[in-house]
Design a protein around this motif. Structure first.
Motif, PDB file in Angstrom:
ATOM      1  N   VAL A  29       0.843  -1.198   0.000  1.00 56.34           N
ATOM      2  CA  VAL A  29       0.000   0.000   0.000  1.00 56.34           C
ATOM      3  C   VAL A  29       0.878   1.248   0.000  1.00 56.34           C
ATOM      4  O   VAL A  29       1.889   1.321   0.698  1.00 56.34           O
ATOM      5  N   SER A  30       0.462   2.231  -0.806  1.00 58.78           N
ATOM      6  CA  SER A  30       1.196   3.491  -0.902  1.00 58.78           C
ATOM      7  C   SER A  30       0.212   4.630  -1.134  1.00 58.78           C
ATOM      8  O   SER A  30      -0.744   4.467  -1.896  1.00 58.78           O
ATOM      9  N   PRO A  31       0.449   5.785  -0.520  1.00 62.63           N
ATOM     10  CA  PRO A  31      -0.434   6.927  -0.765  1.00 62.63           C
ATOM     11  C   PRO A  31      -0.338   7.442  -2.206  1.00 62.63           C
ATOM     12  O   PRO A  31      -1.199   8.202  -2.645  1.00 62.63           O
ATOM     13  N   TYR A  32       0.673   7.023  -2.941  1.00 67.44           N
ATOM     14  CA  TYR A  32       0.858   7.450  -4.330  1.00 67.44           C
ATOM     15  C   TYR A  32       0.151   6.528  -5.315  1.00 67.44           C
ATOM     16  O   TYR A  32       0.193   6.768  -6.513  1.00 67.44           O
ATOM     17  N   CYS A  33      -0.461   5.446  -4.799  1.00 62.74           N
ATOM     18  CA  CYS A  33      -1.039   4.431  -5.686  1.00 62.74           C
ATOM     19  C   CYS A  33      -2.537   4.289  -5.473  1.00 62.74           C
ATOM     20  O   CYS A  33      -3.012   4.258  -4.341  1.00 62.74           O
ATOM     21  N   VAL A  82       5.127   1.063 -11.390  1.00 60.76           N
ATOM     22  CA  VAL A  82       4.899   0.149 -10.257  1.00 60.76           C
ATOM     23  C   VAL A  82       5.682   0.646  -9.051  1.00 60.76           C
ATOM     24  O   VAL A  82       6.858   0.991  -9.148  1.00 60.76           O
ATOM     25  N   LYS A  83       4.991   0.679  -7.910  1.00 59.70           N
ATOM     26  CA  LYS A  83       5.629   1.188  -6.688  1.00 59.70           C
ATOM     27  C   LYS A  83       6.236   0.051  -5.862  1.00 59.70           C
ATOM     28  O   LYS A  83       7.438  -0.064  -5.735  1.00 59.70           O
ATOM     29  N   HIS A  84       5.409  -0.820  -5.293  1.00 61.73           N
ATOM     30  CA  HIS A  84       5.911  -1.887  -4.426  1.00 61.73           C
ATOM     31  C   HIS A  84       5.477  -3.243  -4.975  1.00 61.73           C
ATOM     32  O   HIS A  84       4.398  -3.367  -5.568  1.00 61.73           O
ATOM     33  N   ILE A  85       6.318  -4.253  -4.716  1.00 63.42           N
ATOM     34  CA  ILE A  85       6.038  -5.626  -5.145  1.00 63.42           C
ATOM     35  C   ILE A  85       6.284  -6.544  -3.955  1.00 63.42           C
ATOM     36  O   ILE A  85       7.323  -6.442  -3.295  1.00 63.42           O
ATOM     37  N   ALA A  86       5.349  -7.446  -3.693  1.00 65.11           N
ATOM     38  CA  ALA A  86       5.528  -8.453  -2.644  1.00 65.11           C
ATOM     39  C   ALA A  86       5.267  -9.829  -3.245  1.00 65.11           C
ATOM     40  O   ALA A  86       4.257 -10.032  -3.929  1.00 65.11           O
ATOM     41  N   PRO A 108       0.020   3.433  -9.578  1.00 69.46           N
ATOM     42  CA  PRO A 108      -0.959   4.515  -9.598  1.00 69.46           C
ATOM     43  C   PRO A 108      -2.299   4.113 -10.221  1.00 69.46           C
ATOM     44  O   PRO A 108      -3.350   4.582  -9.789  1.00 69.46           O
ATOM     45  N   HIS A 109      -2.257   3.238 -11.228  1.00 68.36           N
ATOM     46  CA  HIS A 109      -3.466   2.834 -11.948  1.00 68.36           C
ATOM     47  C   HIS A 109      -3.518   1.318 -12.068  1.00 68.36           C
ATOM     48  O   HIS A 109      -2.498   0.636 -12.029  1.00 68.36           O
ATOM     49  N   ARG A 110      -4.713   0.755 -12.261  1.00 70.19           N
ATOM     50  CA  ARG A 110      -4.912  -0.694 -12.213  1.00 70.19           C
ATOM     51  C   ARG A 110      -4.237  -1.467 -13.336  1.00 70.19           C
ATOM     52  O   ARG A 110      -3.782  -2.581 -13.111  1.00 70.19           O
ATOM     53  N   ALA A 111      -4.183  -0.919 -14.531  1.00 67.73           N
ATOM     54  CA  ALA A 111      -3.654  -1.694 -15.662  1.00 67.73           C
ATOM     55  C   ALA A 111      -2.237  -2.196 -15.384  1.00 67.73           C
ATOM     56  O   ALA A 111      -1.935  -3.376 -15.598  1.00 67.73           O
ATOM     57  N   GLU A 112      -1.387  -1.318 -14.896  1.00 68.76           N
ATOM     58  CA  GLU A 112       0.009  -1.694 -14.646  1.00 68.76           C
ATOM     59  C   GLU A 112       0.111  -2.759 -13.562  1.00 68.76           C
ATOM     60  O   GLU A 112       0.865  -3.724 -13.697  1.00 68.76           O
ATOM     61  N   SER A 113      -0.634  -2.595 -12.473  1.00 70.11           N
ATOM     62  CA  SER A 113      -0.512  -3.568 -11.380  1.00 70.11           C
ATOM     63  C   SER A 113      -1.091  -4.921 -11.783  1.00 70.11           C
ATOM     64  O   SER A 113      -0.531  -5.959 -11.436  1.00 70.11           O
TER      65      SER A 113
END
Length: 155
Positions: A29-33, A82-86, A108-113
C-alpha cells in the motif's frame, strides 16, 4: 509525505508458516497508488480426477530469492510506475484451500498492477526453483511445471 519517503520496495519471503493475504497486501500500500492487485494461488482438492490431500513445496531458497528479485527488476523495467512488489511463497505442507503463493503489486493505476501481477506469477512458475509434490489418497507425484524453462530445454 515526500516522494523519497515512499521509495519502491520489493518484499520477498519464502516460509513454512501460513501466508497472510492481509499482511502481503498491506506491504505494498502506498499513498501514491490507486491500485493494489493480488494473485493468490491456493491448494485445490483434485487433479485429473485424483483426490489431493495436500501439497508439499521445496525450494533452492537462495536461488529462488535471486530469481524472484530478477522478476521484480523486470517488472520495474516493463512497468516503471509500479511502486511496491511483494512475493511470498509457502514451503513445506500446504493444506487444501490454503495459499501457496501470494503476489501483490501497487501502482498509480490498475492496468500496470494487474499486468505486473500476471507477469510475476507466470515468470515465477517458469523460472524459480520451487518444486511441488502433490499428495493423493494412495500415492504422490512430483509435478513437472510445463512452463518451467529448464524442463523444456531437456526435451
Amino acid at each position: 509525505m515526500e516522494e523519497n519517503e515512499d521509495v519502491p520496495k520489493d518484499f520477498i519471503k519464502l516460509k513454512s508458516e501460513k501466508l497472510s493475504v492481509d499482511e502481503v497486501s498491506e506491504l505494498v500500500v502506498s499513498p501514491y497508488c490507486g491500485a493494489v492487485s493480488l494473485f493468490i494461488g491456493t491448494t485445490r482438492n483434485n487433479f485429473e480426477g485424483k483426490k489431493v490431500i495436500h501439497l508439499e513445496y521445496e525450494a533452492y531458497t537462495s536461488m529462488a530469492e535471486t530469481e524472484i528479485r530478477k522478476i521484480c527488476r523486470d517488472v520495474r523495467k516493463k512497468w516503471p510506475s509500479v511502486k511496491h512488489i511483494a512475493v511470498h511463497h509457502r514451503l513445506g505442507v500446504v493444506p487444501i484451500t490454503e495459499a501457496s503463493v501470494i503476489i501483490a503489486v501497487s501502482s498509480p493505476h490498475r492496468a500496470e498492477s494487474l499486468e505486473a501481477v500476471m507477469y510475476c506469477i507466470n515468470t515465477l512458475k517458469a523460472s524459480v526453483p520451487i518444486w511441488k509434490k502433490e499428495i493423493y489418497e494412495d500415492e504422490y507425484s512430483w509435478k513437472e511445471n510445463k512452463e518451467c524453462f529448464w524442463a523444456n530445454s531437456e526435451k
